[in-house]
Design an enzyme around this catalytic site. Structure first.
Site, PDB file in Angstrom:
ATOM      1  N   HIS A 128       5.031   8.518  -9.388  1.00 46.93           N
ATOM      2  CA  HIS A 128       3.696   8.302  -9.939  1.00 46.93           C
ATOM      3  C   HIS A 128       3.417   9.354 -11.008  1.00 46.93           C
ATOM      4  O   HIS A 128       3.828  10.510 -10.878  1.00 46.93           O
ATOM      5  CB  HIS A 128       2.634   8.384  -8.836  1.00 46.93           C
ATOM      6  CG  HIS A 128       2.557   7.140  -8.022  1.00 46.93           C
ATOM      7  ND1 HIS A 128       3.666   6.571  -7.456  1.00 46.93           N
ATOM      8  CD2 HIS A 128       1.517   6.350  -7.688  1.00 46.93           C
ATOM      9  CE1 HIS A 128       3.294   5.482  -6.796  1.00 46.93           C
ATOM     10  NE2 HIS A 128       1.994   5.330  -6.921  1.00 46.93           N
ATOM     11  N   LYS A 565     -11.054   4.208  -4.685  1.00 43.05           N
ATOM     12  CA  LYS A 565     -11.625   3.799  -5.969  1.00 43.05           C
ATOM     13  C   LYS A 565     -12.578   2.622  -5.772  1.00 43.05           C
ATOM     14  O   LYS A 565     -13.600   2.502  -6.444  1.00 43.05           O
ATOM     15  CB  LYS A 565     -10.491   3.417  -6.918  1.00 43.05           C
ATOM     16  CG  LYS A 565     -10.934   2.892  -8.285  1.00 43.05           C
ATOM     17  CD  LYS A 565      -9.724   2.744  -9.198  1.00 43.05           C
ATOM     18  CE  LYS A 565     -10.116   2.055 -10.499  1.00 43.05           C
ATOM     19  NZ  LYS A 565     -10.064   0.611 -10.435  1.00 43.05           N
TER      20      LYS A 565
END
Length: 906
Positions: A128, A565
């Site tokens: 990532h 999120k």
């Protein structure tokens, strides 16, 4: 410039930090004397030339890196002191600590043995885009760490200690002159090399040592018991296999990743065998080998093609002769993976190498030298059992959008005679078609009309998994992870593509799939739907048979980043806990246990809570010895760059999983209904406040202006794009840049927003009775206590004065005041609410070490933040390419510097 003085003996703690700071000042003074006063705090940075600004940021960034190294070294020293004074069992996070507590609780050895046989711990390294440090920088950090360890040894004279200081100065100077920013975005191949770097540095040796520690703890606290120690701790990887939103990961890249993984393990074995040959210089006169070993040696010499030559080079040394044969076979196996073919035998399977090492170990034991076998040969045998010829198991990952498109292309190819379109993906007809194809016996490879290139590539990924057994280790692949799983039909679609690729156990391809299919549930909505989806799947014979054939367990992955999120910190943690609790019960009812793969990141808002606390907070009975967890970006370098830190981090993960497995259901036989009801109410109100914030029509405008969101993508810290499908919406924005940008602008809303509203709403209804309940939950609930603690730590990073300066970058006054007003109000409400529950005078008061660590950094971070605001303003306003480039370079250095100071990016 003051000369560093170490004549007063071995330094430690704060003195080490002072020495490194002084050395950095010396280096800066030598190369750029104009910025030394800024670094030492004698002057401030005002209206400086771009070159000066860049050097100041670089100096601050290096100092943060050095501080982190000092803190890791100090933590290791503290653990050693505890062990010396109180014993290994007194060190939290160790196997000795957990096994000692188990013995004290009266847990029988038979139960420990049973749980041990079920234990499987798998950290999974991912690429990532959250690692801002280059490999060459990591290597310098490693050398500095090792020099600090040496410096602390009391045996050195003042002259020798000064020599170590000189070496430290040289490494810091090299760090100063090394470019910190990547000039180009890393390729996937470079990310593969980055991931393997940690195995060469610490992990190849660290995992066998970990197993040895566990074995020692079991023997010490359960004397007389006979435990079989399995290779329960292994690594996985997504690097080269994760194509979800990354167009650069294609099948040829995945094949290369498999090959590099194989080569890394074989190169390690080759070096270890060479060293072992040098060590085991045992004369047959001094230690005659047993007859069984002599027979194995004769076979190996006969197969080598140079038996006489090997015996002549090592006369009278049977162990060296045998190890020479093993070494030659490993070299020949490595040559195959490197595309060469050498004469002589090679290893077809890692099992054969394990067998040869076991023969050597057993022979030494039978000859009376059991210690030599255990200390010299067994660690290498353990390493081969853990890493085989693949270092780590490579997962494949793709999202449902891509899989559905491939299935639709397959439908069209199967129905080439008709001109119709496939049924709607959400329809019953679509699911019925998938089920019918799964049930249809199929022998041989069907001939269809050619698939479009993208669909052919996706199907080719499954075919690569099929073909890998012939070319790579049988455990080269792990699972196929299906991102954005929304229905049972999504998962069944993956089974159908596996069928098309002939990844089934039986000839007709209807009985059982050989590739583990792992659905990933990411958003709040997905987590709530997960129990029903898995109940449906586990009722299907194909899924049940496949799970049983793959070890009797069905894996489910849960996402921390996207759920946060989507729903905010409190709601995300509660929904994750509820989903695990329900899924664990569904698995038990179906007779197919569900194991969890935790998609965690580095920051608190992406699940990056401290390992032991995070595992302790999992629902009782949800782990059962089986856990996979992603290790992402800067977390990998923090945990695994140094030998001592890597050893402890692995032991803490393994011991925490084992402790939860042994004790969680004893400590909490069921979730307290009162606590569950309170968490549901808190979560609901918190989610509502968070949703009101992220659904504000002007939030994206505010976020893009008041943070370096768009500029972060210029950092070149990962091969993957910041958005899955390229759209310019909040929903398409990946969780990593979302978290990264909110941290840079010191709002850090991802780790606390909505928590204050949730608590305040709860107390408005429940009054004093509600506060009493929350205080009791804070004392008794691992989950609630973890949530409160991590919110407190995040609030420590928030600075509303600096955040307001970033907000000043928003040109529309109404937008700025509306959004920042919401943030300011929620921040104050959250602080007040948290203090009511903890009863403390200050936020994070019970975390003095954390507060101290943050305080040493914030003064500098705040300065860099204010410089970053001006750089953003100038960069965005600049029309001259030369000046824009200068602003850009310093802007990116400021992003690096702040992330180093805060200790996390995304």
């Amino acid at each position: 410039m003051r000369v560093v003085d170490v004549s007063d003996g071995a330094p430690s703690g704060e003195r080490i930090a002072e020495i490194l700071y002084q050395l950095l000042l010396e280096v800066v003074q030598r190369h750029h004397p104009e910025i030394a006063p800024v670094l030492s705090g004698e002057t401030v940075l005002q209206n400086a030339a771009p070159e000066v600004v860049s050097r100041v940021f670089q100096a601050h960034g290096i100092w943060f890196q050095l501080l982190s190294i000092v803190e890791q070294d100090a933590a290791m020293g503290e653990r050693r002191r505890t062990e010396r004074e109180l014993g290994e069992q007194a060190v939290p996070g160790t196997f000795a600590n957990v096994i000692a507590k188990a013995a004290k609780l009266g847990i029988p050895g038979s139960e420990v043995a049973e749980k041990l046989s079920q234990t499987r711990v798998r950290p999974v390294i991912t690429a990532h885009p959250t690692e801002a440090k280059r490999v060459t920088v990591l290597e310098k950090h490693r050398r500095i760490y090792r020099l600090l360890v040496e410096l602390e040894q009391p045996r050195w004279t003042g002259r020798e200690r000064s020599g170590i200081i000189d070496q430290l100065r040289d490494e810091i100077e090299l760090l100063w002159m090394t470019g910190e920013l990547r000039l180009e975005k890393p390729s996937v191949e470079q990310e593969i090399a980055w991931g393997l770097h940690f195995f060469h540095e610490t992990l190849f040796e660290g995992v066998p040592e970990l197993l040895k520690k566990f074995d020692r703890a079991l023997k010490r606290f359960y004397p007389g018991e006979n435990f079989t120690l399995t290779q329960f701790f292994q690594f996985g990887s997504w690097i080269g296999g994760d194509r979800d939103g990354n167009p650069f990961v294609v099948n040829k890249v995945t094949r290369r990743a498999l090959r590099e993984n194989a080569k890394a393990s074989l190169r390690y074995y080759e070096q270890r065998l060479f060293n072992l040959m040098k060590s085991l210089s045992i004369s047959e006169r001094a230690l005659p080998p047993p007859s069984g070993f002599r027979e194995a040696l004769n076979r190996a010499l006969g197969e080598s093609g140079d038996g006489a030559g090997i015996a002549l080079r090592n006369p009278g040394e049977p162990y060296r002769q045998f190890l020479f044969c093993i070494h030659a076979k490993v070299r020949a196996t490595l040559a195959l993976y490197e595309g060469e073919r050498t004469p002589g035998p090679y290893y077809i399977s890692a099992d054969d190498l394990i067998s040869d090492l076991a023969v050597t170990e057993q022979a030494l034991a039978e000859s009376g030298s059991i210690g030599l076998g255990q200390d010299l040969v067994r660690p290498l045998r353990f390493a081969v059992e853990v890493f085989r010829f693949r270092t780590q198991r490579l997962d494949l990952r793709e999202n449902t959008t891509k899989l559905t498109a491939t299935l639709q292309a397959l439908w069209r190819a199967m129905h080439a005679e008709a001109d119709g379109e496939p049924p709607a993906v959400e329809s019953d007809e679509w699911k019925a078609w998938i089920l019918a194809e799964l049930a249809r016996p199929r022998i041989g490879q069907p001939v269809y009309r050619a698939l479009p290139p993208e669909a052919a590539e996706t199907l080719g990924m499954f075919k690569l998994a099929r073909d890998s057994d012939e070319e790579f280790d049988r455990e080269a692949f792990g699972s196929f992870v299906l991102s954005m799983t929304r229905s049972a039909a999504d998962v069944l679609g993956a089974y159908l593509l596996a069928k098309e690729a002939d990844l089934y156990h039986d000839a007709t391809r209807v009985e059982a799939c050989t590739l583990s299919i792992t659905p990933l549930f990411e958003t709040i909505t997905d987590l709530r739907a997960a129990p029903q989806i898995m109940r449906e799947l586990l009722s299907m014979p194909l899924v049940r048979r496949s799970a049983r054939m793959q070890g009797g367990v069905q894996e489910v992955m849960i996402g921390y980043s996207d759920s946060n999120k989507d729903g905010g910190f409190l709601s995300s943690n509660w929904e994750l806990a509820k989903a695990q609790d329900k899924l664990a019960k569904i698995g038990a009812e179906a007779g197919i246990p569900i194991s969890f793969f935790h998609g965690r990141g580095g920051s608190v808002s992406r699940g990056g809570a401290p390992t032991a606390q995070a595992i302790a907070a999992q629902p009782a009975g949800s782990i059962q010895g089986r856990l996979r967890v992603t290790e992402q970006g800067e977390v990998v370098s923090f945990k695994y760059a140094n030998k001592g830190t890597a050893g402890f981090q692995m032991e803490m993960l393994g011991s925490s999983v084992f402790e939860h497995t042994l004790t969680s259901e004893r400590a909490a036989p069921a979730l307290r209904a009162e606590f569950e009801e309170a968490m549901e109410a808190l979560s609901g109100a918190s989610h509502a406040a968070y949703a009101n914030f992220i659904n504000h029509p002007d939030l994206l405008t505010y976020f893009q202006s008041a943070s370096p969101l768009d500029e972060i993508s210029m950092l070149n810290i990962g091969s993957r794009p910041a958005r899955r499908f390229g759209a310019r919406t909040l929903s398409d924005l990946r969780a990593i840049p979302w978290v990264f940008a909110w941290a840079q602008n010191r709002h850090v809303i991802t780790g606390w927003y909505g928590v204050g509203s949730g608590i305040a709403s709860f107390l408005d209804v429940r009054k004093e009775r509600g506060l009493t309940l929350l205080k009791r939950m804070f004392a008794e609930s691992d989950l609630f206590r973890m949530v409160v603690g991590e919110v407190e730590k995040t609030l420590g990073m928030v600075d509303l004065d600096i955040a307001r300066e970033y907000a000043g970058l928003v040109y529309d006054d109404d937008v700025r005041e509306a959004i920042f007003g919401m943030i300011e109000a929620e921040y104050r409400l959250t602080r007040e609410s948290i203090l009511k529950i903890t009863g403390e005078d200050e936020i994070a008061q019970r975390f003095p070490a954390y507060r101290s660590r943050l305080a040493t950094r914030l003064k500098t971070i705040n300065k860099v933040n204010r410089e970053q605001v001006e750089l953003l303003r100038n960069f965005r306003a600049s029309t001259n390419e030369l000046s824009k480039e200068a602003f850009k370079s310093n802007l990116l250095l400021s992003i690096n510097c702040i992330s180093s100071g805060l200790g996390a990016t995304g």
